[in-house]
Design a protein around this motif. Structure first.
Motif, mmCIF file in Angstrom:
data_model
loop_
_atom_site.group_PDB
_atom_site.id
_atom_site.type_symbol
_atom_site.label_atom_id
_atom_site.label_comp_id
_atom_site.label_asym_id
_atom_site.label_seq_id
_atom_site.Cartn_x
_atom_site.Cartn_y
_atom_site.Cartn_z
ATOM 1 N N ALA A 31 41.784 59.342 56.725
ATOM 2 C CA ALA A 31 41.943 57.918 56.445
ATOM 3 C C ALA A 31 42.178 57.746 54.941
ATOM 4 C CB ALA A 31 40.704 57.155 56.882
ATOM 5 N N PRO A 32 42.990 56.767 54.553
ATOM 6 C CA PRO A 32 43.251 56.551 53.119
ATOM 7 C C PRO A 32 41.974 56.209 52.359
ATOM 8 C CG PRO A 32 44.769 55.280 54.473
ATOM 9 C CD PRO A 32 43.736 55.836 55.393
ATOM 10 N N SER A 33 42.011 56.441 51.046
ATOM 11 C CA SER A 33 40.863 56.123 50.189
ATOM 12 C C SER A 33 40.589 54.616 50.228
ATOM 13 C CB SER A 33 41.147 56.552 48.747
ATOM 14 O OG SER A 33 42.151 55.720 48.188
ATOM 15 N N ARG A 34 39.414 54.239 49.811
ATOM 16 C CA ARG A 34 39.074 52.811 49.773
ATOM 17 C C ARG A 34 40.010 52.067 48.819
ATOM 18 N NH1 ARG A 34 34.234 55.400 49.947
ATOM 19 N NH2 ARG A 34 33.893 55.212 47.706
ATOM 20 N N ARG A 35 40.356 52.700 47.709
ATOM 21 C CA ARG A 35 41.284 52.061 46.760
ATOM 22 C C ARG A 35 42.639 51.827 47.418
ATOM 23 N NH1 ARG A 35 44.394 54.652 41.835
ATOM 24 N NH2 ARG A 35 45.122 52.765 40.834
ATOM 25 N N HIS A 36 43.142 52.833 48.111
ATOM 26 C CA HIS A 36 44.417 52.731 48.822
ATOM 27 C C HIS A 36 44.344 51.586 49.841
ATOM 28 C CE1 HIS A 36 48.074 54.778 50.562
ATOM 29 N NE2 HIS A 36 47.720 54.009 51.572
ATOM 30 N N VAL A 100 52.203 54.894 47.442
ATOM 31 C CA VAL A 100 52.312 56.290 47.020
ATOM 32 C C VAL A 100 51.002 56.730 46.382
ATOM 33 C CG1 VAL A 100 53.566 57.925 45.566
ATOM 34 C CG2 VAL A 100 54.787 56.013 46.646
ATOM 35 N N SER A 101 50.447 57.799 46.936
ATOM 36 C CA SER A 101 49.239 58.407 46.387
ATOM 37 C C SER A 101 49.591 59.815 45.938
ATOM 38 C CB SER A 101 48.144 58.461 47.444
ATOM 39 O OG SER A 101 47.791 57.166 47.860
ATOM 40 N N PRO A 102 48.813 60.401 45.030
ATOM 41 C CA PRO A 102 49.142 61.750 44.551
ATOM 42 C C PRO A 102 49.327 62.767 45.674
ATOM 43 C CG PRO A 102 47.407 60.798 43.215
ATOM 44 C CD PRO A 102 47.640 59.847 44.348
ATOM 45 N N GLY A 103 48.541 62.656 46.727
ATOM 46 C CA GLY A 103 48.626 63.628 47.814
ATOM 47 C C GLY A 103 49.813 63.458 48.741
ATOM 48 N N ASN A 104 50.493 62.295 48.695
ATOM 49 C CA ASN A 104 51.617 62.073 49.606
ATOM 50 C C ASN A 104 52.886 61.608 48.907
ATOM 51 O OD1 ASN A 104 51.158 59.393 48.969
ATOM 52 N ND2 ASN A 104 50.749 58.729 51.053
ATOM 53 N N ALA A 105 52.962 61.803 47.611
ATOM 54 C CA ALA A 105 54.084 61.275 46.829
ATOM 55 C C ALA A 105 55.440 61.765 47.331
ATOM 56 C CB ALA A 105 53.904 61.619 45.356
ATOM 57 N N ALA A 106 55.591 63.049 47.546
ATOM 58 C CA ALA A 106 56.888 63.582 47.990
ATOM 59 C C ALA A 106 57.258 63.048 49.366
ATOM 60 C CB ALA A 106 56.861 65.106 47.998
ATOM 61 N N GLU A 128 53.944 52.117 43.702
ATOM 62 C CA GLU A 128 53.621 53.281 42.871
ATOM 63 C C GLU A 128 52.298 53.003 42.170
ATOM 64 O OE1 GLU A 128 55.423 56.067 42.530
ATOM 65 O OE2 GLU A 128 57.365 55.507 43.389
ATOM 66 N N GLN A 129 51.422 54.010 42.123
ATOM 67 C CA GLN A 129 50.139 53.882 41.448
ATOM 68 C C GLN A 129 50.101 54.843 40.262
ATOM 69 O OE1 GLN A 129 46.701 53.021 44.296
ATOM 70 N NE2 GLN A 129 47.930 54.491 45.456
ATOM 71 N N ASP A 130 49.772 54.304 39.109
ATOM 72 C CA ASP A 130 49.624 55.127 37.911
ATOM 73 C C ASP A 130 48.307 54.728 37.267
ATOM 74 O OD1 ASP A 130 50.008 56.815 35.777
ATOM 75 O OD2 ASP A 130 51.382 55.467 34.731
ATOM 76 N N GLY A 131 47.246 55.446 37.628
ATOM 77 C CA GLY A 131 45.915 55.054 37.167
ATOM 78 C C GLY A 131 45.547 53.726 37.796
ATOM 79 N N ASP A 132 45.178 52.754 36.973
ATOM 80 C CA ASP A 132 44.842 51.421 37.485
ATOM 81 C C ASP A 132 46.047 50.492 37.522
ATOM 82 O OD1 ASP A 132 42.204 51.953 38.014
ATOM 83 O OD2 ASP A 132 41.514 51.345 36.016
ATOM 84 N N SER A 133 47.195 50.988 37.139
ATOM 85 C CA SER A 133 48.404 50.168 37.089
ATOM 86 C C SER A 133 49.272 50.433 38.322
ATOM 87 C CB SER A 133 49.184 50.500 35.817
ATOM 88 O OG SER A 133 50.319 49.690 35.718
ATOM 89 N N HIS A 134 50.001 49.411 38.759
ATOM 90 C CA HIS A 134 50.882 49.538 39.915
ATOM 91 C C HIS A 134 52.276 49.032 39.574
ATOM 92 C CE1 HIS A 134 46.844 49.335 41.683
ATOM 93 N NE2 HIS A 134 47.340 50.101 42.625
#
Length: 174
Positions: A31-36, A100-106, A128-134
């Motif tokens: 399951a995706p992270s809570r943040r996701h 997009v999360s680091p584990g599924n970016a490609a 796209e997620q880059d730290g706390d920025s989208h």
């Protein structure tokens, strides 16, 4: 077991894992992270406000059939279908979105984008997620592939008129 068919896939029933079927193979993700999930909910809520007035419905994490033995679970789906089916056919999808999360970016930037284009889904939204920025990237189907239609980083506004009128600052996803 394998290759898996859509019948085999549907026989699995409900799961806490995100299980997708791609050309006879099962792709299993936790399951995706809570943040996701928080970003997905905020995105769905914002899109829903714009889509519903024009008769479109917004769902998150539902089964979408892209073709024979190809079922994926996008983070966001906009459709005109109002039924209780277990699988939604791509022909009924207006827009699909992925966070997009680091584990599924490609997978999100390349594989799924290509699969959604082959299935002829008119619009593809990438968060796209880059730290706390989208940032938001809306792609429009042009022939057999997607072209970038609109982009906005946090602090900017993504404004679109198709497939419905919608504007959002990606900072609101935090």
């Amino acid at each position: 077991m394998g290759p898996w068919t859509e019948t085999d896939y549907l026989a699995l029933g409900d799961s806490q894992d995100r299980i997708e079927l791609l050309d006879g193979a099962l792709i299993v993700s936790p399951a995706p992270s809570r943040r996701h999930q928080r970003v997905a909910r905020r995105l769905a809520n914002a899109v829903e406000l714009a889509a519903e007035p024009v008769g479109l419905l917004v769902y998150d994490a539902i089964n979408v059939r892209l073709g024979s033995d190809r079922i994926v679970i996008p983070d966001l789906v906009v459709t005109d279908a109002d039924d209780d089916g277990v699988v939604l056919s791509a022909e009924r999808v207006t827009l699909v979105g992925e966070i997009v999360s680091p584990g599924n970016a490609a997978a999100d930037r390349l594989v799924k984008m290509q699969l959604y284009a082959i299935a002829r889904i008119p619009f593809y939204l990438l968060v796209e997620q880059d730290g706390d920025s989208h940032s938001l990237r809306l792609h429009r189907l042009d022939g057999g592939h997607y072209v970038e239609d609109a982009v906005a980083k946090a602090g900017e506004t993504l404004s679109v008129t198709e497939p419905f009128r919608w504007a959002m600052d990606p900072a609101a996803l935090r």
